[in-house]
Design a protein around this motif. Structure first.
Motif, mmCIF file in Angstrom:
data_model
loop_
_atom_site.group_PDB
_atom_site.id
_atom_site.type_symbol
_atom_site.label_atom_id
_atom_site.label_comp_id
_atom_site.label_asym_id
_atom_site.label_seq_id
_atom_site.Cartn_x
_atom_site.Cartn_y
_atom_site.Cartn_z
ATOM 1 N N UNK A 221 17.087 -4.846 8.998
ATOM 2 C CA UNK A 221 16.386 -5.830 8.169
ATOM 3 C C UNK A 221 15.916 -5.268 6.840
ATOM 4 N N UNK A 222 15.352 -4.063 6.880
ATOM 5 C CA UNK A 222 14.641 -3.547 5.699
ATOM 6 C C UNK A 222 14.599 -2.028 5.760
ATOM 7 N N UNK A 223 15.753 -1.399 5.677
ATOM 8 C CA UNK A 223 15.834 0.029 5.958
ATOM 9 C C UNK A 223 15.088 0.906 4.960
ATOM 10 N N UNK A 224 14.828 0.416 3.769
ATOM 11 C CA UNK A 224 14.236 1.297 2.754
ATOM 12 C C UNK A 224 12.721 1.172 2.621
ATOM 13 N N UNK A 225 12.153 0.074 3.077
ATOM 14 C CA UNK A 225 10.715 -0.080 2.846
ATOM 15 C C UNK A 225 9.906 0.606 3.944
ATOM 16 N N UNK A 226 8.583 0.560 3.806
ATOM 17 C CA UNK A 226 7.674 1.277 4.718
ATOM 18 C C UNK A 226 8.133 1.180 6.167
ATOM 19 N N UNK B 153 4.667 4.443 8.981
ATOM 20 C CA UNK B 153 3.833 4.222 7.805
ATOM 21 C C UNK B 153 2.995 2.957 7.948
ATOM 22 N N UNK B 154 3.597 1.879 8.451
ATOM 23 C CA UNK B 154 2.857 0.624 8.614
ATOM 24 C C UNK B 154 1.639 0.835 9.521
ATOM 25 N N UNK B 155 1.879 1.465 10.653
ATOM 26 C CA UNK B 155 0.790 1.692 11.611
ATOM 27 C C UNK B 155 -0.256 2.657 11.046
ATOM 28 N N UNK B 156 0.208 3.677 10.347
ATOM 29 C CA UNK B 156 -0.721 4.655 9.761
ATOM 30 C C UNK B 156 -1.611 4.000 8.711
ATOM 31 N N UNK C 61 0.840 -1.204 0.000
ATOM 32 C CA UNK C 61 0.000 0.000 0.000
ATOM 33 C C UNK C 61 0.870 1.247 0.000
ATOM 34 N N UNK C 62 1.955 1.227 0.775
ATOM 35 C CA UNK C 62 2.898 2.346 0.797
ATOM 36 C C UNK C 62 3.506 2.572 -0.591
ATOM 37 N N UNK C 63 3.810 1.479 -1.292
ATOM 38 C CA UNK C 63 4.341 1.569 -2.655
ATOM 39 C C UNK C 63 3.302 2.145 -3.614
ATOM 40 N N UNK C 64 2.044 1.721 -3.454
ATOM 41 C CA UNK C 64 0.969 2.253 -4.302
ATOM 42 C C UNK C 64 0.778 3.757 -4.051
ATOM 43 N N UNK D 260 -1.295 -8.978 7.454
ATOM 44 C CA UNK D 260 -0.495 -8.201 8.407
ATOM 45 C C UNK D 260 0.984 -8.168 8.101
ATOM 46 N N UNK D 261 1.389 -8.648 6.925
ATOM 47 C CA UNK D 261 2.803 -8.729 6.599
ATOM 48 C C UNK D 261 3.480 -7.375 6.522
#
Length: 381
Positions: free
Chosen positions: A193-198, A202-205, A151-154, A179-180
């Motif tokens: 682990x994943x410094x560039x993604x959401x 953002x995940x919580x929002x 969703x963040x990518x979209x 919930x991934x």
């Protein structure tokens, strides 16, 4: 802390749980202490589990669909992703997607779980089309799709708001969200682990916005890699705080890290004892989330079955075509039959109940797998 002090501390926690009082961060960390007997933590979690969900073990008949594995991100824990020119890279055609939909229909699936990579040559409209195509052709199947990372990518692709994206996907046929992408919220770990993604905010929002527009969502935690007990409890408390505000999380799934074929392959995967302790502690901390799932694909069948006595009330489903964790070394079967799922639950001393994605009972009146109806919410008894 000596043994006498440890026992006294655990008695205090037990009294709080019995009185339905909320546990603190320090108490959650304490429950992760290997010196605190796992059996006792499990018994306490089972108390909460039975108080919330009785003696039932829920399952569903579902299939996974991963429309593409091509992804712009290179998360260290992921064995599924591929580069565009990698021989294993793919993006499914409409015909392939419809074939999966037909297979799901014929096998009586009530849910398709749809997630994939962030393909930089596929516009948002392609991802929306996947939902619309399935919804139009198989309207009875619930579409649980796109993690908060997607969703963040979209949001980035469309330059529109989160709310716009979610409402547009709802119009296309989206039923709920998985919930991934939560992994571990604390920046000390997430940045490794994943410094560039959401990010965590953002995940919580995104999940908060999903709840506001009427979408139920799942929530997860990936454990057993570079995090410590503090990071796990911090993660659970952040989920609990959002649930206090929205009530939109329907189930929590602790996800055991599988290191094979990842950039963290030197790490030993979590033991069954860690799996069960995490299940139990999660059930105790998340007092406002109704369900906790033992995802047999990741835990292994025996551990997932045991977890039904350690806080879990759900064992997931038949899970056709799961790729993400099998690519990371999961040795569980590709799919379980309904009879196998029900037997696992019964052997654990629980009553198997089929539910749909949003926890309504599913009724099947005949041997025809395509002949099913959705009934009352499971909480209705």
């Amino acid at each position: 802390m000596n043994n006498h002090e440890r026992q006294a501390r655990f008695r205090e926690i037990r009294e709080k749980v019995e009185a339905e009082q909320r546990l603190s961060l320090d108490e959650g960390i304490f429950l992760y202490d290997p010196q605190v007997p796992l059996q006792e933590v499990g018994e306490l979690a089972n108390l909460v589990r039975e108080r919330k969900n009785g003696n039932v073990g829920y399952y569903n008949i579902n299939t996974h669909l991963n429309p593409t594995n091509v992804c712009v991100y290179r998360c260290r824990f992921c064995a599924f992703r591929s580069d565009l020119r990698d021989p294993k890279g793919y993006a499914m055609s409409d015909e392939q997607i419809l074939h999966r939909g037909q297979e799901a229909h014929e096998n009586g699936c009530t849910e398709m779980h749809i997630v994939g990579g962030l393909h930089h040559q596929r516009p948002y409209e392609w991802y929306r089309h996947v939902i619309e195509l399935l919804a139009e052709n198989y309207p009875k199947i619930h579409l649980k799709a796109w993690t908060a990372v997607e969703i963040n990518w979209f949001e980035f692709q469309t330059k529109k708001s989160i709310r716009w994206v979610l409402e547009d996907l709802q119009q296309a046929g989206l039923g709920s969200m998985p919930g991934g992408g939560a992994e571990i919220f604390h920046p000390e770990v997430r940045d490794q682990l994943c410094e560039h993604k959401a990010n965590t905010h953002e995940w919580l929002k995104i999940h908060q916005t999903a709840h506001e527009v009427g979408l139920r969502t799942n929530c997860t935690m990936l454990y057993g890699h570079v995090e410590q007990a503090y990071h796990r409890i911090d993660h659970l408390i952040r989920l609990r705080e959002l649930q206090d505000r929205t009530g939109g999380f329907q189930v929590f799934i602790p996800l055991a890290f599988h290191p094979e074929n990842t950039k963290l392959s030197d790490i030993k995967k979590p033991s069954a004892l860690m799996d069960l302790r995490t299940m139990a502690v999660s059930r105790l901390m998340l007092d406002n989330v109704q369900h906790v799932k033992a995802y047999w694909i990741m835990l292994g069948i025996e551990t997932a079955q045991t977890a039904l006595a350690y806080g879990a009330d759900d064992i997931d489903g038949t899970v056709r075509h799961e790729l993400i964790y099998h690519d990371a070394g999961a040795t569980t079967p590709e799919c379980l039959s309904v009879d196998q799922i029900r037997q696992l639950i019964q052997e654990a001393g629980r009553e198997p109940v089929e539910r749909d994605t949003v926890y309504n009972r599913v009724h099947r009146e005949s041997q025809d797998l395509t002949d099913w109806t959705t009934g009352e919410p499971v909480a209705a008894g």
